[in-house]
Design an enzyme around this catalytic site. Structure first.
Site, PDB file in Angstrom:
ATOM      1  N   SER A   1     -38.595 -16.309 -40.500  1.00 59.83           N
ATOM      2  CA  SER A   1     -37.864 -14.980 -42.157  1.00 59.83           C
ATOM      3  C   SER A   1     -36.496 -15.197 -41.885  1.00 59.83           C
ATOM      4  O   SER A   1     -35.182 -15.825 -41.179  1.00 59.83           O
ATOM      5  CB  SER A   1     -38.106 -13.695 -41.499  1.00 59.83           C
ATOM      6  OG  SER A   1     -37.389 -13.028 -42.877  1.00 59.83           O
TER       7      SER A   1
ATOM      8  N   TYR B   1     -38.350  -6.184 -35.316  1.00 58.56           N
ATOM      9  CA  TYR B   1     -38.789  -6.777 -35.916  1.00 58.56           C
ATOM     10  C   TYR B   1     -38.309  -8.170 -35.707  1.00 58.56           C
ATOM     11  O   TYR B   1     -38.240  -9.455 -35.843  1.00 58.56           O
ATOM     12  CB  TYR B   1     -39.806  -6.629 -37.283  1.00 58.56           C
ATOM     13  CG  TYR B   1     -40.221  -7.622 -38.033  1.00 58.56           C
ATOM     14  CD1 TYR B   1     -41.324  -8.464 -37.710  1.00 58.56           C
ATOM     15  CD2 TYR B   1     -39.276  -8.137 -39.244  1.00 58.56           C
ATOM     16  CE1 TYR B   1     -42.254  -9.327 -38.110  1.00 58.56           C
ATOM     17  CE2 TYR B   1     -39.575  -9.570 -39.806  1.00 58.56           C
ATOM     18  CZ  TYR B   1     -40.580  -9.965 -39.610  1.00 58.56           C
ATOM     19  OH  TYR B   1     -41.562 -11.039 -39.991  1.00 58.56           O
TER      20      TYR B   1
ATOM     21  N   LYS C   1     -38.660 -12.682 -35.059  1.00 59.86           N
ATOM     22  CA  LYS C   1     -38.342 -13.938 -35.423  1.00 59.86           C
ATOM     23  C   LYS C   1     -37.515 -14.432 -34.827  1.00 59.86           C
ATOM     24  O   LYS C   1     -37.887 -15.864 -34.638  1.00 59.86           O
ATOM     25  CB  LYS C   1     -38.440 -13.601 -37.115  1.00 59.86           C
ATOM     26  CG  LYS C   1     -39.533 -12.777 -37.744  1.00 59.86           C
ATOM     27  CD  LYS C   1     -41.190 -13.927 -37.452  1.00 59.86           C
ATOM     28  CE  LYS C   1     -41.735 -13.337 -37.563  1.00 59.86           C
ATOM     29  NZ  LYS C   1     -43.330 -13.717 -37.511  1.00 59.86           N
TER      30      LYS C   1
HETATM   31  P1  NAD Z   1     -50.209  -9.547 -42.639  1.00 62.48           P
HETATM   32  O1  NAD Z   1     -49.715  -8.079 -41.077  1.00 62.48           O
HETATM   33  O2  NAD Z   1     -51.010  -9.131 -44.340  1.00 62.48           O
HETATM   34  O3  NAD Z   1     -50.195 -10.286 -41.415  1.00 62.48           O
HETATM   35  C1  NAD Z   1     -50.394 -10.265 -39.738  1.00 62.48           C
HETATM   36  C2  NAD Z   1     -52.367 -11.155 -39.657  1.00 62.48           C
HETATM   37  O4  NAD Z   1     -51.428 -10.996 -37.835  1.00 62.48           O
HETATM   38  C3  NAD Z   1     -52.766  -9.681 -39.719  1.00 62.48           C
HETATM   39  O5  NAD Z   1     -54.310 -10.028 -40.297  1.00 62.48           O
HETATM   40  C4  NAD Z   1     -52.905  -9.173 -38.238  1.00 62.48           C
HETATM   41  O6  NAD Z   1     -53.872  -8.280 -38.310  1.00 62.48           O
HETATM   42  C5  NAD Z   1     -53.221 -10.019 -37.595  1.00 62.48           C
HETATM   43  N1  NAD Z   1     -52.403 -10.219 -36.594  1.00 62.48           N
HETATM   44  C6  NAD Z   1     -50.889  -9.581 -35.835  1.00 62.48           C
HETATM   45  N2  NAD Z   1     -50.858  -9.253 -34.286  1.00 62.48           N
HETATM   46  C7  NAD Z   1     -52.593 -10.092 -33.912  1.00 62.48           C
HETATM   47  C8  NAD Z   1     -53.141 -10.321 -33.007  1.00 62.48           C
HETATM   48  N3  NAD Z   1     -51.946 -10.278 -31.498  1.00 62.48           N
HETATM   49  N4  NAD Z   1     -53.811 -11.175 -32.418  1.00 62.48           N
HETATM   50  C9  NAD Z   1     -54.216 -11.407 -33.937  1.00 62.48           C
HETATM   51  N5  NAD Z   1     -54.604 -10.887 -34.810  1.00 62.48           N
HETATM   52  C10 NAD Z   1     -52.960 -10.250 -35.044  1.00 62.48           C
HETATM   53  O7  NAD Z   1     -48.675 -10.219 -42.934  1.00 62.48           O
HETATM   54  P2  NAD Z   1     -48.174 -11.724 -43.851  1.00 62.48           P
HETATM   55  O8  NAD Z   1     -47.041 -10.787 -44.288  1.00 62.48           O
HETATM   56  O9  NAD Z   1     -49.225 -12.473 -43.832  1.00 62.48           O
HETATM   57  O10 NAD Z   1     -47.605 -12.239 -43.087  1.00 62.48           O
HETATM   58  C11 NAD Z   1     -47.666 -13.327 -42.167  1.00 62.48           C
HETATM   59  C12 NAD Z   1     -46.617 -13.674 -41.458  1.00 62.48           C
HETATM   60  O11 NAD Z   1     -45.212 -13.917 -41.837  1.00 62.48           O
HETATM   61  C13 NAD Z   1     -46.010 -13.071 -40.339  1.00 62.48           C
HETATM   62  O12 NAD Z   1     -45.795 -14.412 -39.048  1.00 62.48           O
HETATM   63  C14 NAD Z   1     -45.001 -12.480 -40.402  1.00 62.48           C
HETATM   64  O13 NAD Z   1     -43.771 -11.734 -39.447  1.00 62.48           O
HETATM   65  C15 NAD Z   1     -43.838 -13.833 -41.134  1.00 62.48           C
HETATM   66  N6  NAD Z   1     -43.308 -13.358 -42.854  1.00 62.48           N
HETATM   67  C16 NAD Z   1     -43.798 -12.355 -43.569  1.00 62.48           C
HETATM   68  C17 NAD Z   1     -43.157 -12.070 -44.661  1.00 62.48           C
HETATM   69  C18 NAD Z   1     -43.458 -10.869 -45.705  1.00 62.48           C
HETATM   70  O14 NAD Z   1     -42.990 -10.623 -47.001  1.00 62.48           O
HETATM   71  N7  NAD Z   1     -45.155 -10.522 -46.439  1.00 62.48           N
HETATM   72  C19 NAD Z   1     -41.570 -12.242 -44.876  1.00 62.48           C
HETATM   73  C20 NAD Z   1     -41.235 -13.199 -43.448  1.00 62.48           C
HETATM   74  C21 NAD Z   1     -42.322 -13.798 -42.911  1.00 62.48           C
END
Ligand code: NAD
Ligand code: UDP
Length: 341
Positions: free
Chosen positions: A127, A152, A156
């Site tokens: 991120s 959080y 990262k």
């Molecule tokens: P999201 O919550 O929709 O998807 C993450 C998925 O991981 C979920 O389906 C959850 O059930 C699963 N999960 C969490 N912990 C787990 C574990 N221990 N074992 C198995 N499954 C697990 O989130 P997203 O928005 O799709 O984000 C995806 C990635 O991108 C994350 O790593 C997040 O930190 C990163 N990210 C997201 C954003 C944003 O704004 N959405 C920005 C920067 C980085």
């Protein structure tokens, strides 16, 4: 011949969109997810969009034996895209240990399981939060990393460092993708973001307010040093973001990476203020958004937008969709959700 890709967190927001582009590009896809923040019916939605059904296993990456066993059984997996993580900034202040446990242990178990099974390609969801408030804008990958603004954000930063060290010690090749602000949904409106409870992020809160689910959108601060005083971010369409994951995993699978551990910014290169977002949303969707100015939100940075040139040049990827398409698709998704309930 494209290989088989393991997508952790593949039923989540960004993961599900990435599964779509991987399947459409001929990759075999297997999703693992513990469904802590998503639903299994997303697998069927992905199948409806692509005409192909990805494999799915419900498992928790924090369970070492389970992920070891899974990787042992699936020796045909050639690469992993690791999305699975907890991601709510505010919640991470309430439950920091839960965030460190889930995001760090999940990665450690995955890295060990990949090592044991001989899987050598990893794409990691990072991120732009690792830059904090950058000294120079647009921010490029060489900018110094700043102290994280939340537990959080710290997970990262720590995960990037762990991956870098592991790459040095093993034959793993890895790419960390630093996302700016992903918004919007698939044009089919079959998949999108499903925030649990009250959304923290601007766009889901905005669409819920426009739908009448929330009374008023709070604009956090209008006294920043920006043209209209509100905070500026680099918003990127989730379908553009998913294409970058395809480019990244392909780079590793085809051994086109120039270093064993690489980092790319994923943004459009343009920054928009909170008021820009509200006005554009109202214009393209012809819906009003009740909003009012409030105090700044603690921990928010003033402005950030990406220099995406490295990704443009080396991944051969460029964000194509503009703010209007992002906000149109976000509204279409909110309307689709409203029809379900
Ligand atoms: P999201 O919550 O929709 O998807 C993450 C998925 O991981 C979920 O389906 C959850 O059930 C699963 N999960 C969490 N912990 C787990 C574990 N221990 N074992 C198995 N499954 C697990 O989130 P997203 O928005 O799709 O984000 C995806 C990635 O991108 C994350 O790593 C997040 O930190 C990163 N990210 C997201 C954003 C944003 O704004 N959405 C920005 C920067 C980085
Ligand atoms: N924001 C806002 N009201 C909200 C949520 C967010 O004004 O209800 C602002 C926030 O202060 C920031 C921008 O919108 O300037 C993007 O915030 P978001 O939480 O979506 O992303 P992040 O702060 O993590 O970049």
């Amino acid at each position: 011949m494209p290989g088989k890709i393991l997508v952790t967190g593949g039923t989540g927001y960004i993961g599900s969109h990435t599964c779509v582009v991987l399947l459409q590009s001929g990759y075999d896809v297997h999703i693992v997810d513990n469904l802590s923040n998503s639903h299994q019916d997303v697998v069927d939605k992905i199948a409806r969009i692509t005409g192909k059904t990805p494999g799915f296993t419900r498992l928790d990456l924090c369970d070492k034996e389970v992920i070891y066993g899974f990787m042992k059984e699936h020796q045909d997996i050639t690469g992993v895209i690791h999305f699975a993580a907890l991601k709510a900034v505010g919640e991470s202040w309430e439950y920091p240990v839960r965030y460190y446990h889930n995001n760090i242990l999940g990665l450690l178990n995955l890295l060990n399981a990949m090592h044991e099974s001989g899987c050598k390609n990893l794409v990691f969801s990072s991120s732009c939060t690792v830059y904090g408030q950058p000294d120079e804008l647009p921010v490029s990958e060489s900018a110094p990393l700043k102290k994280a603004l939340s537990p959080y954000g710290n997970t990262k930063k720590m995960c990037e460092e762990i991956i870098e060290d592991h790459v040095t010690a093993t034959s793993l090749n890895a790419i960390s993708l630093r996302y700016f602000n992903p918004i919007g949904a698939h044009p089919s409106a079959l998949i999108g973001e499903l925030p649990l409870g009250v959304p923290n992020n601007l766009v889901p809160f905005l669409t819920q307010t426009a739908m009448g689910k929330r009374e008023c959108l709070k604009v956090f601060g209008d006294d920043y040093s920006t043209p209209d005083g509100t905070g500026i971010r680099d918003y990127i369409h989730v379908t553009d973001l998913s294409q970058a994951h395809l480019a990244a995993i392909e780079r590793l699978e085809k051994e086109k990476n120039t270093q064993p551990c690489e980092v790319f910014n994923l943004g459009t290169g343009s920054g928009y203020s909170v008021l820009d977002i509200i006005r554009t949303f109202e214009r393209v969707n012809e819906v009003k958004v009740n909003h009012q100015i409030e105090d700044r939100r603690p921990g928010d940075i003033e402005k950030v937008w990406a220099n995406p040139e490295k990704a443009n040049r080396e991944l051969g990827w460029k964000a194509r969709l503009g703010l209007e398409e992002m906000l149109e698709s976000a509204w279409k998704w909110e309307e689709a959700l409203a029809q379900k309930h």
